[in-house]
Design a protein around this motif. Structure first.
Motif, mmCIF file in Angstrom:
data_model
loop_
_atom_site.group_PDB
_atom_site.id
_atom_site.type_symbol
_atom_site.label_atom_id
_atom_site.label_comp_id
_atom_site.label_asym_id
_atom_site.label_seq_id
_atom_site.Cartn_x
_atom_site.Cartn_y
_atom_site.Cartn_z
ATOM 1 N N THR A 71 0.847 -1.205 0.000
ATOM 2 C CA THR A 71 0.000 0.000 0.000
ATOM 3 C C THR A 71 0.880 1.252 0.000
ATOM 4 O OG1 THR A 71 -0.136 -0.268 2.396
ATOM 5 C CG2 THR A 71 -2.035 -0.994 1.116
ATOM 6 N N TRP A 86 3.737 3.792 -2.487
ATOM 7 C CA TRP A 86 3.647 4.724 -3.621
ATOM 8 C C TRP A 86 3.204 4.053 -4.912
ATOM 9 C CZ3 TRP A 86 3.861 9.891 -4.056
ATOM 10 C CH2 TRP A 86 4.268 10.611 -2.937
ATOM 11 N N GLY A 87 3.821 2.889 -5.213
ATOM 12 C CA GLY A 87 3.517 2.220 -6.483
ATOM 13 C C GLY A 87 2.067 1.767 -6.540
ATOM 14 N N GLU A 140 0.150 -2.979 6.331
ATOM 15 C CA GLU A 140 -0.235 -1.633 6.792
ATOM 16 C C GLU A 140 -1.524 -1.205 6.110
ATOM 17 O OE1 GLU A 140 3.203 0.376 5.469
ATOM 18 O OE2 GLU A 140 4.383 -0.219 7.203
ATOM 19 N N THR A 169 6.076 9.319 2.456
ATOM 20 C CA THR A 169 7.443 9.236 3.002
ATOM 21 C C THR A 169 8.289 10.518 2.898
ATOM 22 O OG1 THR A 169 8.003 8.158 0.927
ATOM 23 C CG2 THR A 169 7.791 6.752 2.875
ATOM 24 N N ALA A 196 2.194 -11.017 2.135
ATOM 25 C CA ALA A 196 2.459 -12.061 1.131
ATOM 26 C C ALA A 196 3.777 -12.712 1.485
ATOM 27 C CB ALA A 196 2.535 -11.442 -0.249
ATOM 28 N N ASP A 226 10.334 0.229 -5.463
ATOM 29 C CA ASP A 226 11.646 -0.089 -4.888
ATOM 30 C C ASP A 226 12.007 -1.566 -4.951
ATOM 31 O OD1 ASP A 226 11.756 2.526 -4.236
ATOM 32 O OD2 ASP A 226 11.955 2.261 -2.065
ATOM 33 N N THR A 276 12.992 5.596 -5.727
ATOM 34 C CA THR A 276 12.334 6.809 -5.238
ATOM 35 C C THR A 276 10.825 6.709 -5.404
ATOM 36 O OG1 THR A 276 12.503 7.820 -7.414
ATOM 37 C CG2 THR A 276 14.264 8.336 -5.859
ATOM 38 N N ALA A 277 10.137 7.574 -4.642
ATOM 39 C CA ALA A 277 8.680 7.662 -4.749
ATOM 40 C C ALA A 277 8.312 8.080 -6.172
ATOM 41 C CB ALA A 277 8.168 8.685 -3.747
ATOM 42 N N TYR A 296 5.620 19.468 -2.138
ATOM 43 C CA TYR A 296 5.105 18.285 -1.435
ATOM 44 C C TYR A 296 3.636 18.454 -1.037
ATOM 45 C CZ TYR A 296 9.608 16.028 -1.441
ATOM 46 O OH TYR A 296 10.756 15.408 -1.837
HETATM 47 P P1 FAD Z 1 6.689 1.509 -0.366
HETATM 48 O O1 FAD Z 1 6.147 2.885 -0.508
HETATM 49 O O2 FAD Z 1 7.806 1.286 0.602
HETATM 50 O O3 FAD Z 1 5.486 0.535 -0.016
HETATM 51 C C1 FAD Z 1 5.687 -0.827 0.194
HETATM 52 C C2 FAD Z 1 4.393 -1.378 0.745
HETATM 53 O O4 FAD Z 1 4.431 -2.803 0.727
HETATM 54 C C3 FAD Z 1 4.126 -0.995 2.197
HETATM 55 O O5 FAD Z 1 2.774 -0.700 2.325
HETATM 56 C C4 FAD Z 1 4.477 -2.260 2.968
HETATM 57 O O6 FAD Z 1 3.768 -2.373 4.177
HETATM 58 C C5 FAD Z 1 4.011 -3.303 1.990
HETATM 59 N N1 FAD Z 1 4.635 -4.627 2.123
HETATM 60 C C6 FAD Z 1 5.894 -4.931 2.496
HETATM 61 N N2 FAD Z 1 6.074 -6.261 2.470
HETATM 62 C C7 FAD Z 1 4.904 -6.803 2.059
HETATM 63 C C8 FAD Z 1 4.464 -8.136 1.824
HETATM 64 N N3 FAD Z 1 5.285 -9.166 1.997
HETATM 65 N N4 FAD Z 1 3.195 -8.341 1.426
HETATM 66 C C9 FAD Z 1 2.352 -7.291 1.237
HETATM 67 N N5 FAD Z 1 2.714 -6.016 1.433
HETATM 68 C C10 FAD Z 1 3.975 -5.776 1.833
HETATM 69 N N6 FAD Z 1 11.420 9.298 -2.561
HETATM 70 C C11 FAD Z 1 11.322 10.426 -3.303
HETATM 71 O O7 FAD Z 1 11.121 10.317 -4.523
HETATM 72 N N7 FAD Z 1 11.427 11.665 -2.730
HETATM 73 C C12 FAD Z 1 11.633 11.829 -1.402
HETATM 74 O O8 FAD Z 1 11.730 12.952 -0.914
HETATM 75 C C13 FAD Z 1 11.727 10.670 -0.587
HETATM 76 N N8 FAD Z 1 11.901 10.781 0.740
HETATM 77 C C14 FAD Z 1 11.932 9.663 1.506
HETATM 78 C C15 FAD Z 1 12.049 9.800 2.884
HETATM 79 C C16 FAD Z 1 12.065 8.675 3.700
HETATM 80 C C17 FAD Z 1 12.183 8.829 5.184
HETATM 81 C C18 FAD Z 1 11.951 7.392 3.117
HETATM 82 C C19 FAD Z 1 11.961 6.156 3.970
HETATM 83 C C20 FAD Z 1 11.863 7.239 1.748
HETATM 84 C C21 FAD Z 1 11.842 8.371 0.932
HETATM 85 N N9 FAD Z 1 11.720 8.261 -0.464
HETATM 86 C C22 FAD Z 1 11.609 9.395 -1.218
HETATM 87 C C23 FAD Z 1 11.703 6.947 -1.114
HETATM 88 C C24 FAD Z 1 10.275 6.489 -1.350
HETATM 89 O O9 FAD Z 1 9.532 6.518 -0.161
HETATM 90 C C25 FAD Z 1 10.258 5.074 -1.906
HETATM 91 O O10 FAD Z 1 11.033 5.039 -3.062
HETATM 92 C C26 FAD Z 1 8.822 4.656 -2.219
HETATM 93 O O11 FAD Z 1 8.098 4.555 -1.016
HETATM 94 C C27 FAD Z 1 8.779 3.333 -2.958
HETATM 95 O O12 FAD Z 1 7.445 3.002 -3.188
HETATM 96 P P2 FAD Z 1 6.994 1.457 -3.232
HETATM 97 O O13 FAD Z 1 5.565 1.430 -3.604
HETATM 98 O O14 FAD Z 1 7.954 0.700 -4.054
HETATM 99 O O15 FAD Z 1 7.221 0.946 -1.756
#
Ligand code: FAD
Length: 566
Positions: A50, A52-53, A74, A80, A116, A360, A455-456, A536
């Motif tokens: 849940t 960014w992606g 979550e 983030t 998962a 990510d 990145t987000a 933001y």
């Molecule tokens: P996430 O947003 O990390 O989401 C992953 C999700 O998967 C979560 O909900 C988690 O609970 C869930 N999950 C995990 N394991 C499982 C499982 N086994 N089964 C089901 N669900 C699961 N990026 C920017 O571009 N600009 C910024 O300024 C920036 N600042 C940041 C500041 C901080 C403090 C942090 C930590 C990161 C920052 N980033 C920033 C990076 C950005 O947050 C990540 O690149 C982004 O969140 C990636 O998105 P995602 O969907 O891949 O993963």
């Protein structure tokens, strides 16, 4: 409608799969879709995560085209980029989160608070673990026609010993623990039983990692110390508090333009934030950090720093779930850091068009060397030449390299290396190189560095891309009967491949902000901070979070930060 539909949704009419676990059937529970015969065959779309992606994809999807089930430990989306501000009470935790059920309900989908743990690709089943009402973990299978993996990454430990003595910053809970620890250290430092030496240790705050998260946290901490904490703790002297950033490279924020890294370093120097570059942490003990640091002559010295708090923020690594999947897919997955996808974001090695990975946890197999060669071929074609007869000048090369850098900002260092090679090679070749010579140079790019930034911005673009593509798939094949018809390469037929567009990077550096936006670099004080905030603010996920953010900033300006640790 935020009501929990789990009881009607998660029926287990059968058992099966390699582990003979219960198989959950997600029911159609909206009247509208039951009226339409074709909707009977709506594909089951399971989204893992849940973040960014996933949220970007859900926001783009048309309701009712798929049976959507979202699985995540979550039940909220976390914004983030503003998380460092929550660790010091500038923003409230609730202003950074959005209930996921609000987002899922638009799609008439289901949400399962679970994790998962495996995927049976041949049977199209995700193995899910959930904690039941008795507090026990129960596993079951969730069938899918299309599976989206967007589970993010974990913090990279680099194999360093003693990381249990560090804090992390990835979740709301992490931010809460940091705030509590920082404030508790201040409280302990004020006790009459605390010695001078112990007080200095408690008030020594170390950030390991000079990337954007580490730098923004150090900046927020510094702001809190100066603007609120020292007034609230008059017994503590400013020179008893220290903030240190340990960075393994020669500059902090090393993925940004060098001028901006230098600006950030100067700002920290002015603010008495100690930046230790070319330094690598060897071990973290409860009361000190042991690290090695290389000086200008290349001599490495072992050093120690007493500390009362350490934030570990040194990049990302693959989650256990993704490692399991990569191992299962064997030779098809060669990257040790992330799940590899093709340019349509389909997981390499899984049956075509069933499983996608974004954000990510993933990397696109679209390497920089291939891109350079494609550009060179395009140039030959434009000139009506066979690529083998193409000769290009250094200026033309820089032009191509500039375009590639725009798509792969992280390739900057490698392209600069190639520039140097080109220049030295060029001298003997009368100003031009031919295609095969260039190809040779291009192949020297390290293939490991082909991944897009974690990145987000990237996760958001990939989620949006999949949402749009899935809408097209649903339009192209209404009443899509999964597994019953071979549609060939449906993704390729209905939509273009994913292309990343780097929109720039920004960072907060303590009452100042820096911007690296496609070659336009700037930095500054208050005005830049307002710009940083407004960017933001605009990206924030809902009207609710925007309203809360505005209230938090106003509250801080009038009453100062909230310095209570619950
Ligand atoms: P996430 O947003 O990390 O989401 C992953 C999700 O998967 C979560 O909900 C988690 O609970 C869930 N999950 C995990 N394991 C499982 C499982 N086994 N089964 C089901 N669900 C699961 N990026 C920017 O571009 N600009 C910024 O300024 C920036 N600042 C940041 C500041 C901080 C403090 C942090 C930590 C990161 C920052 N980033 C920033 C990076 C950005 O947050 C990540 O690149 C982004 O969140 C990636 O998105 P995602 O969907 O891949 O993963």
């Amino acid at each position: 409608d935020l009501t929990c539909t789990i009881s009607e949704a998660a029926l287990f009419p059968r058992r099966g799969g390699p582990k003979n676990l219960p198989i959950a059937e997600i029911l159609v529970d909206d009247e509208e879709s039951q009226e339409m015969e074709s909707q009977k065959y709506k594909p089951k779309l399971v989204i893992l995560g849940t973040g960014w992606g996933s949220v970007a994809m859900m926001k783009e999807l048309n309701p009712l085209d798929y049976h959507v089930t979202v699985v995540s430990p979550e039940n909220y989306f976390l914004f983030t980029p503003m998380l460092p501000s929550a660790t010091v009470g500038t923003l409230e935790f609730r202003s950074l989160v959005e209930p996921i059920r609000r987002i899922v309900s638009r799609l008439k989908g289901h949400f399962l608070k679970a994790e998962a743990i495996d995927v049976e690709f041949s049977e199209k089943l995700v193995e899910v673990a959930a904690v039941n009402a008795k507090g026990e973990k129960e596993n079951f299978y969730l069938p899918y026609d299309k599976l989206i993996i967007s589970v993010g990454a974990t913090t990279n430990t680099h194999g360093v010993k003693g990381l249990e003595n560090c804090n992390w910053l990835k979740t709301i809970e992490d931010a809460r623990l940091i705030k509590r620890k920082v404030l508790n250290n201040f409280e302990m430092a004020c006790l009459p039983t605390t010695s001078d030496e112990e007080r200095k240790r408690l008030l020594s705050f170390v950030v390991s990692g000079g990337g954007p998260t580490g730098v923004e946290f150090a900046a927020e901490l510094y702001d809190m110390l100066n603007e609120d904490l020292l007034q609230s703790f008059p017994k503590i002297l400013r020179n008893e508090v220290s903030v240190h950033v340990i960075q393994s490279r020669s500059h902090i924020l090393n993925t940004y333009d060098e001028a901006l890294s230098v600006y950030a370093e100067k700002r920290f120097e002015h603010d008495n934030v100690d930046v230790l570059t070319n330094a690598r942490v060897q071990e973290v003990r409860p009361d000190k950090i042991i690290f090695s640091q290389k000086d200008g002559d290349g001599k490495v010295t072992r050093k120690e720093l007493p500390m009362g708090f350490c934030l570990w923020s040194t990049g990302v690594a693959q989650t256990a779930f993704c490692k399991t999947l990569a191992d299962k897919l064997g030779d098809a997955q060669t990257n040790k850091h992330a799940l590899e996808t093709d340019t349509h974001l389909r997981l390499v090695g899984a049956p075509l068009g069933d499983v996608y990975a974004i954000g990510d946890c993933s990397t696109v197999q679209n390497n920089i060397a291939d891109n350079l060669v494609t550009f060179l071929r395009g140039m030959a074609w434009e000139r009506g030449k066979d690529p083998k007869d193409l000769r290009i000048t250094f200026t033309e090369w820089r032009n191509i390299a500039g375009k590639v850098k725009k798509r792969f900002p992280q390739a900057g260092n490698h392209l600069r290396r190639l520039d140097k090679l080109f220049e030295s090679y060029d001298k003997d070749k009368n100003g031009t190189l031919d295609f095969s010579e260039l190809h040779e140079l291009v192949l020297q790019i390290d293939s490991k560095l082909t991944s897009l930034p974690a990145t987000a911005q990237r996760a958001n673009q990939q989620g949006g891309y999949l949402g749009k593509k899935f809408n097209r798939i649903a339009q192209a094949v209404p009443g899509f009967k999964a597994n019953e018809v071979d549609y060939g390469d449906l993704d390729d037929a209905v939509y273009k491949a994913f292309e990343y567009h780097h929109l720039g990077s920004l960072a907060y550096v303590g009452n100042a902000a820096i911007f690296d936006i496609n070659g336009l670099n700037f930095s500054g004080g208050l005005m830049a901070v307002y710009l940083w905030r407004s960017i933001y603010f605009a990206q924030s996920v809902s009207f609710r979070t925007r309203a809360l953010l505005a209230m938090d900033w106003t509250k801080r300006a009038v009453f100062g930060r909230d310095l209570m640790a619950y």
